[in-house]
Design an enzyme around this catalytic site. Structure first.
Site, PDB file in Angstrom:
ATOM      1  N   MET A   1       0.751  -1.256   0.239  1.00  0.00           N
ATOM      2  CA  MET A   1      -0.139   0.014  -0.246  1.00  0.00           C
ATOM      3  C   MET A   1       0.939   1.100   0.064  1.00  0.00           C
ATOM      4  SD  MET A   1      -2.821  -1.773   0.092  1.00  0.00           S
ATOM      5  CE  MET A   1      -3.451  -3.266   0.453  1.00  0.00           C
ATOM      6  N   CYS A   2       1.713   1.416  -1.292  1.00  0.00           N
ATOM      7  CA  CYS A   2       2.605   2.486  -0.986  1.00  0.00           C
ATOM      8  C   CYS A   2       3.115   2.877  -2.316  1.00  0.00           C
ATOM      9  CB  CYS A   2       3.714   2.006  -0.044  1.00  0.00           C
ATOM     10  SG  CYS A   2       4.126   0.647  -0.152  1.00  0.00           S
ATOM     11  N   GLY A   3       4.059   3.855  -2.384  1.00  0.00           N
ATOM     12  CA  GLY A   3       4.784   4.235  -3.637  1.00  0.00           C
ATOM     13  C   GLY A   3       6.268   4.047  -3.098  1.00  0.00           C
ATOM     14  N   VAL A 152       6.827   5.918   0.182  1.00  0.00           N
ATOM     15  CA  VAL A 152       5.916   6.495   0.937  1.00  0.00           C
ATOM     16  C   VAL A 152       4.793   5.437   1.359  1.00  0.00           C
ATOM     17  CG1 VAL A 152       6.018   8.942  -0.251  1.00  0.00           C
ATOM     18  CG2 VAL A 152       4.628   6.931  -1.131  1.00  0.00           C
TER      19      VAL A 152
ATOM     20  N   ASP B 431      -3.402   1.497  -2.724  1.00  0.00           N
ATOM     21  CA  ASP B 431      -2.763   2.825  -3.373  1.00  0.00           C
ATOM     22  C   ASP B 431      -3.380   3.017  -4.787  1.00  0.00           C
ATOM     23  OD1 ASP B 431      -2.025   0.214  -4.115  1.00  0.00           O
ATOM     24  OD2 ASP B 431       0.094   0.701  -3.300  1.00  0.00           O
TER      25      ASP B 431
END
Lengths: 303, 652
Positions: A1-3, A152, B431
């Site tokens: 769940m991120c970059g 992130v 995301d």
């Protein structure tokens, strides 16, 4: 769940106008929408063979004093001689002269304190907040090294705590860091295998597992690209991750290609990120010849 | 020619400007796009947009009639759901290029990423380079032309449509088949290439659906249905239900399908009661006017909220599972009671839109019936992730319900056994979901509330993701919720009971301190105003009724919704059966039911000593069973049993 983001400059710093820290801040700022909770950086400074740079979360106030005292005691026990130390944000940063067993030292430190990173060159800076907010406290911008990673995070399965932020250090192995977007579904199986062989885990985060997995392979004499190749077979789940060591970076992408990754390579640098928007932050207004790594592939670049 | 410089303004401002300019200008240039997301999303005026650089996710998505030219690359979801229009990309496109298009022409001059053309319905997707794996995944129509290599598993689970590959076909997907290219189709391909000035000489192989997998060879034998109480009766060995089950499986050799929700006895809101003794004789006749019930849902982040006359809405049920007449009756009733109706999966009809005062438009993974025009005329948008009756699974609509009219609104071939995908092409994690929600907001000018429908599964994590991704409200659906068709084993045994779901959800919001930052609508086997008040006490901001609304409108709960021969004319697309249904009359019945719910909510709230539904809390409840006490954390006080029955009887 991120970059995620990573960059490696192939040439020396004189040929560019911004620091590696600055480049990563920009890249993460570009994909902050993928993870507004926390931001982190793995950066590499000048290295000295007989020195270790360490960072710890110590909190604030009395808690910080207690933690710092404990860390100093353990360092003294291991004959690690403190050359410089400072408190930055909620971190205690210390540089020591040390020529003993890093894994043993780091496990002892782990048991007594919250270690963020240990390495002759690596420093991990991570905390709650955006790329710019973390930079304001930890001066990410001042890192000019040759390569680094950034992350992130949108916290979903665990709390918003600085310790749960990425990048993860490969607990016990100097200078290896990882950033990861995805989910390792055979986490516990792989973790138990590594634990049976004596490795310790600091969190229940699957990204730490990837870091330790790769570090273990490297310590067995595998080259980084070989470790990445086996990781695609051994790790189950959806993942796009970046790894960095003292002088190289690499990526691996799972066979399902569920997690995005875009890269840009030219004669000066290679930059990899979750989205092209991060790469364009390095080259505003330019049309870039980017490419998307194929599913189930890996690659490394070194200095 | 006008210019928009995205280095000076945000994409949101740029899109607003673009929509305004496009009403007058023929050509608009976008400078410094820098791979930012959502460029051109929701544009419905015919003009040419020249994007000078790379575009990010969903470039040109949810548009109709425009032409987009991207000089360099495009991110995921290029041209998402375009109705008509053209997109030309000079470089490469990321994953799911041409996802869910309904008539667009998309040209990618470089390579394209995986799952290109996923769930596309109509139009042409051309890739001049190589495609990555699973091009044409679950496509329902249209064509994909690949001048390079196909990638692995091309045409995976495609229902219809054509894929043409000039290069190497790396491997075929499940139920895809390689055939010779008919001559007239070659002419049509060459005409398309000429139109877009693509020079090409060579031949093509064609891939289409083999038709071996996505159809049931043997239908279930028709039998007199067992009433719901026989299903829900205690499980004794070899009872009528088990015998029927074994017999039917002996005929069809696979799992059974049925409608409705679980019939097993599970912990439910009937296992909790009100702490205070409610005396039905002391409820005043004008109680409805004495209790504040008006509830706004969805305005928490600045969107125009749904304004409900009471904390109640209609649960999502599709046109498809239900007949058009039934959907209209429910819409009329919802309008009369001034609550919100929901389209469910199958698209929005004019009749439904006209009749419902407030209408939520639901989007599923198959994007069946999804389009920008209906989004714009909705009052709320909903991203369906799963439903309580069958969490994690897609929908099923059997062939005899997939009529011409229904197929048209969904954009699919007539008469197929329709499986709705269980997952979204472009929502593979929290995301991606953020970027999808933003696309909806861009497309509708940030006016509409955006909600997420979650079947109760991994409730704690899912709720946290939903809250953090900035949804305006969450619709949580428990295991007692119903479906129009699902595998009976899944319906019976998979899921989390509604009571557990709401408790876990509230704990999750508390853990991340989001209780005040997102609203919660609970559904899943809630039957009346008493259940509604209990849900409100447990923390829901509103509830939704599905099954009880259709039962009020004549459903006899025979659980044969999937067959398509519904005797009441509700769960059918057969005109002869539908004729038995009188929408105007049933609308009044459903409306009266909703008014009885209103009375019950008012009466109980008042009897508990409050003048507003917002004052209800957990402190008003006790648990009647040890299980319910364990689930809810409420005190176990079985002596309160049966006290609310009197209210149920008195409600009229």
């Amino acid at each position: 769940m991120c970059g995620i983001a990573g960059i490696l400059y192939k040439k020396d710093a004189t040929s560019r106008n911004a620091s590696t820290g600055h480049a990563l801040i920009e890249m993460l700022n570009g994909c902050q929408h993928r993870g507004p909770d926390s931001t982190g950086f793995a950066l590499y400074g000048p290295s000295h063979d007989d020195q270790l740079r360490m960072r710890f979360f110590i909190g604030t106030g009395d808690e910080a004093t207690v933690a710092t005292t404990k860390i100093k005691e353990i360092l003294a026990d291991h004959n690690a001689h403190i050359i410089e130390d400072e408190v930055v944000g909620n971190n205690y940063r210390v540089v020591v002269e040390f020529d003993g067993n890093v894994q043993k030292l780091s496990y002892d430190l782990e048991h007594a304190a919250k270690v963020i990173s240990i390495g002759s060159s690596l420093e991990i800076l991570k905390d709650i907040g955006t790329a710019h907010e973390v930079d304001d406290v930890y001066h990410v911008n001042s890192f000019s090294g040759t390569h680094g990673l950034g992350h992130v995070r949108l916290a979903t399965e665990s709390d918003v705590r600085p310790e749960a932020a990425h990048p993860f250090w490969a607990t016990g192995f100097a200078d290896i860091a990882i950033v990861h977007n995805g989910q390792i579904t055979n986490y516990w199986k792989m973790r138990r295998r590594l634990e049976q062989r004596g490795f310790e885990f600091n969190t229940a985060n699957d990204s730490e597992l990837i870091a330790v997995y790769l570090a273990d392979k490297l310590s067995q004499g595998f080259r980084l690209e070989e470790a990445l190749e086996t990781s695609i077979e051994d790790l189950d789940g959806t993942f796009s991750f970046l790894v960095s060591t003292k002088n190289e970076i690499g990526y691996a992408k799972d066979k399902l290609a569920v997690k995005p990754m875009v890269m840009l390579e030219n004669e000066d640098m290679v930059a990899i990120a979750s989205e092209e928007v991060s790469l364009n932050k390095l080259f505003p207004g330019q049309a870039l010849s980017t490419m998307e790594p194929a599913p189930g592939t890996f690659c490394t670049w070194h200095r | 020619m006008k210019r928009i410089d995205l280095s000076a303004i945000s994409v949101r401002e740029g899109n607003e400007l673009l929509r305004k300019m496009a009403e007058q200008e023929d050509i608009i240039e976008v400078l410094n796009p820098d791979a930012q997301h959502h460029i051109g999303v929701g544009l419905t005026s015919p003009c040419t947009v020249k994007i000078r650089g790379s575009a990010g996710y969903f470039c040109g998505g949810l548009s109709d009639g425009a032409r987009f030219e991207v000089d360099s690359n495009a991110g995921w979801g290029l041209g998402d759901n375009i109705y008509n229009g053209t997109v030309v990309v000079g470089g490469n496109a990321g994953a799911i290029a041409g996802v869910a298009i309904r008539g667009a022409e998309i040209v990618v001059k470089g390579n394209m990423g995986s799952r290109a053309g996923q769930v596309m319905k109509k139009g042409t997707l051309l890739c001049c380079g190589n495609a990555n794996f699973m091009a044409g995944y679950m496509m329902y129509g249209g064509r994909i032309i690949i001048l390079g290599d196909s990638g692995e598993r091309v045409g995976e689970d495609m229902s219809a449509g054509d894929i043409y590959v000039a290069g190497k076909v790396n491997s075929l997907g499940s139920d895809a088949e390689l055939i010779d290219l008919p001559a007239d189709e070659l002419d049509s391909i060459m005409a398309f290439l000429d139109k877009h000035e693509i020079g090409f000489k060579g031949s093509f192989q064609k891939i289409h659906n083999a038709g071996k997998k996505l159809r049931y060879a043997t239908q279930e034998p028709q039998r007199r249905s067992l009433p719901f109480f026989k299903h829900s009766a205690e499980m004794t060995y070899w009872n009528e239900k088990i015998q029927e089950d074994v017999f039917v499986k002996s005929q069809i050799g696979r799992y059974r399908i049925r409608g409705y929700g679980t019939a097993r006895a599970l912990p439910h809101v009937s296992d909790i009661a009100f702490r205070k003794k409610i005396d039905p004789d002391r409820i005043e006749s004008g109680v409805v006017d004495q209790v504040r019930m008006r509830t706004e849902i969805g305005g928490i982040n600045g969107a125009e909220p749904l304004k409900l006359s009471m904390p109640v809405m209609v649960a999502p049920m599709s046109y498809g599972a239900l007949s058009a007449s039934t959907k209209r009756a429910i819409a009329i009733a919802s309008g009369m009671s001034d609550i919100a109706e929901n389209t469910g999966e199958g698209g929005m009809s004019d009749a439904q839109r006209g009749a419902a005062k407030q209408l939520i438009f639901q989007m599923l993974g198959g994007r069946l019936g999804w389009n920008i025009h209906d989004m714009k005329r909705a009052d709320g948008l909903e991203i369906y992730i799963s439903q309580g009756a069958k969490p994690g699974l897609g929908g099923q609509l059997m062939a005899n319900k997939v009529t011409k009219e229904l197929a048209e609104i969904r954009g699919i071939p007539e008469g197929i056994d329709l499986r709705s995908p269980s997952r979204h092409p472009d929502i593979l994690g929290a995301d991606d979901l953020v970027i999808k929600v933003e696309e909806f907001r861009e497309a509708t000018g940030y006016r509409l509330p955006v909600s997420i429908k979650l079947g109760a599964g991994r409730v704690r994590d899912d709720i946290k993701i939903a809250a953090k991704d900035g949804f305006d409200f969450i619709e949580l659906d428990g295991m007692q919720g119903s479906t129009g068709a699902g595998s009976s084993e899944v319906i019976e045994y998979v899921g989390i009971p509604t009571l557990s779901a709401i408790c876990e959800a509230m704990d999750a919001l508390d853990e991340i301190e989001f209780r005040d930052k997102v609203q919660m609508v609970l559904m899943g086997g809630l039957r009346d105003g008493i259940d509604a008040v209990k849900a409100l006490c447990l923390g829901a901001d509103a509830v939704a009724f599905g099954s009880s609304a259709i039962i009020a409108g004549g459903c006899i709960a025979c659980m044969q919704c999937h067959i398509g021969q519904c005797v009441t004319g509700i769960a059918t697309q057969n005109p002869d059966h539908e004729d038995r249904y009188s929408p105007e009359q049933e609308a009044l019945n459903i409306h009266r039911f909703f008014e009885s719910v209103r009375w019950q909510i008012a009466a109980i709230t008042n009897a508990l000593g409050y003048d507003s539904v917002t004052q209800l809390s957990r402190d008003d409840l006790v648990a009647l069973t040890p299980e319910a006490a364990a689930i809810t954390g409420l005190p176990y006080e079985p002596e309160h049993r049966d006290e609310t029955d009197a209210i149920a009887i008195k409600a009229s």
